[in-house]
Design a protein around this motif. Sequence first.
Motif, PDB file in Angstrom:
ATOM      1  N   LEU A  51     163.575  58.047  23.137  1.00 38.90           N
ATOM      2  CA  LEU A  51     162.971  59.073  23.385  1.00 38.90           C
ATOM      3  C   LEU A  51     164.432  59.719  24.239  1.00 38.90           C
ATOM      4  N   THR A  78     152.016  55.993  24.409  1.00 39.82           N
ATOM      5  CA  THR A  78     153.157  55.775  22.542  1.00 39.82           C
ATOM      6  C   THR A  78     152.705  55.279  21.185  1.00 39.82           C
ATOM      7  N   ASP A  81     151.183  61.091  17.022  1.00 37.98           N
ATOM      8  CA  ASP A  81     151.488  62.509  16.655  1.00 37.98           C
ATOM      9  C   ASP A  81     151.516  63.140  17.685  1.00 37.98           C
ATOM     10  N   VAL A  82     151.898  64.940  17.745  1.00 35.21           N
ATOM     11  CA  VAL A  82     151.436  65.814  18.285  1.00 35.21           C
ATOM     12  C   VAL A  82     151.797  66.878  17.550  1.00 35.21           C
ATOM     13  N   ASN A 271     155.692  59.197  17.011  1.00 33.17           N
ATOM     14  CA  ASN A 271     156.556  58.822  18.000  1.00 33.17           C
ATOM     15  C   ASN A 271     156.697  59.405  19.166  1.00 33.17           C
ATOM     16  N   TYR A 272     155.641  59.862  19.669  1.00 32.15           N
ATOM     17  CA  TYR A 272     155.650  60.576  20.890  1.00 32.15           C
ATOM     18  C   TYR A 272     154.916  59.990  22.010  1.00 32.15           C
ATOM     19  N   VAL A 274     152.832  60.381  25.206  1.00 30.97           N
ATOM     20  CA  VAL A 274     151.634  61.400  25.862  1.00 30.97           C
ATOM     21  C   VAL A 274     150.828  60.651  26.658  1.00 30.97           C
ATOM     22  N   VAL A 403     153.595  65.768  27.285  1.00 29.13           N
ATOM     23  CA  VAL A 403     154.375  65.089  26.368  1.00 29.13           C
ATOM     24  C   VAL A 403     155.765  65.026  26.692  1.00 29.13           C
ATOM     25  N   GLY A 405     159.853  63.932  26.312  1.00 27.13           N
ATOM     26  CA  GLY A 405     160.962  63.868  25.287  1.00 27.13           C
ATOM     27  C   GLY A 405     161.014  65.201  24.395  1.00 27.13           C
ATOM     28  N   PHE A 408     159.395  66.925  21.106  1.00 26.63           N
ATOM     29  CA  PHE A 408     158.818  67.883  21.480  1.00 26.63           C
ATOM     30  C   PHE A 408     158.922  69.019  22.358  1.00 26.63           C
TER      31      PHE A 408
END
Length: 452
Positions: A51, A78, A81-82, A271-272, A274, A403, A405, A408
């Motif tokens: 990340l 982890t 998807d966002v 891979n987000y 959150v 969120v 990283g 995003f």
Amino acid sequence: MLLVSASIGLYGCSSLPAVVPDLAVRHTPVQLEGAKGTLSVTQSKAVLAKLAASGQGSDILQRHLALEEAIAGSPLTTGNDVKLLQDGPATYQAMYAAIESAQDHINMETYILEDDEVGQRFAEALMAKQRAGVQVNLIYDSVGTLGTPAEFFQKLADSGIALLEFNPVNPLTAGKDWSINQRDHRKLLIVDGRTAFLGGINISSVYSGGSFSKRAHSAQSDGLAWRDTDIQVTGPVVAELQKMFLQGWEKQKGAAAVARNYFPKPQAAGNYVVRAIAAAPDEAYSQIYGTLISAINNAETSVQITNAYFAPDPQLLEALQAAAKRGVKVTLILPSKTDSWLIFHAGRGFYTALLQAGVKIYERHGVILHAKTALIDGVWVTIGSTNLDWRSFLHNYELNAVVLGAGFASQVQAMFDKDLAKSDEITLEKWQNRALDLRFKEGFARIWSYWL
């Protein structure tokens, strides 16, 4: 501000907590939750390293992760998807599609649900799914729906939808725990325990216009479009949002929720990383507030905030000023037009102190700004229902997502830049020369900041 403090003391109300600096000092390795449960320390480090490699240095990201871990009570997940959703048309379209795809249940929570074109379309979609065997559970705030006729909700109930009126205005129907000042300001839609939407958008036709068009107008011919932001999330974090919805339902002593598969087996969707964070006035402190203050206090490069209702308490004001004074680029995008006269002028009463500290202030023109977002150091983003005022931090039930990283964050940065291009800068010189009547309105409004 002295008058505000005096009014708080007079009524014996609660105050916002001091965020202890030691909370930022944490050496325990950060562990993530994934689709298959808690990741090992090694696995968590691998995810975070990947990340961090996508953008800002790992030291900045690790610092934000550590301070969050010290405050928030919900897990960092982890495999999510966002999707960033800007304004009503895009958000409603995605919501309708999700509702149409529902197979098991739909859980919805909202502050405002109007009996207008948009509200009726949602009602028809929800009733159709209920008739098809999908269980629909709906929480709506009593104050936020004061203008919605009882017949609207009766029609939903008659279709089999389970309804819960949050803190009814009528004390005869509210029971012994009646508290009209505590409101449910959350906006949440969960479909089949796998897809969720949250942010600032209510269910109302005022959101039916896009705010970036050349002539941004809402469904009301003489009204401006409402500029707002939501996100659509899939992945393990949805289970945390589901817990928050069901806990809220239980806390309000609604009828037992109809049995459904509310917690399907988690699946990785992206891979987000959150974290879902809920806040309630009966808790020791707002985790959303504590997380935001700590993120600002530990910001190293930039703080970029877009918010609809801005009337900061002393600690938030000090955090923004201190960040700017230590060289962090602090930029606020606030409304130039609003639906709340008092909160608008109360917030403007803090402009001088902020500008003198080096904070950059812009007012978004051509729309009613209703978004609630923050982007810090190019790696930390929060989007949700929380305004930067006393009501959100002390009196409301709120819901945000963080969120992490640069991936995003870059999308949010592009959105921020787009709003900035349609905003007017408020300089210190310009502000010091404002009209006398504006100064009077600011002073009057600040007296009531705590209650707004």
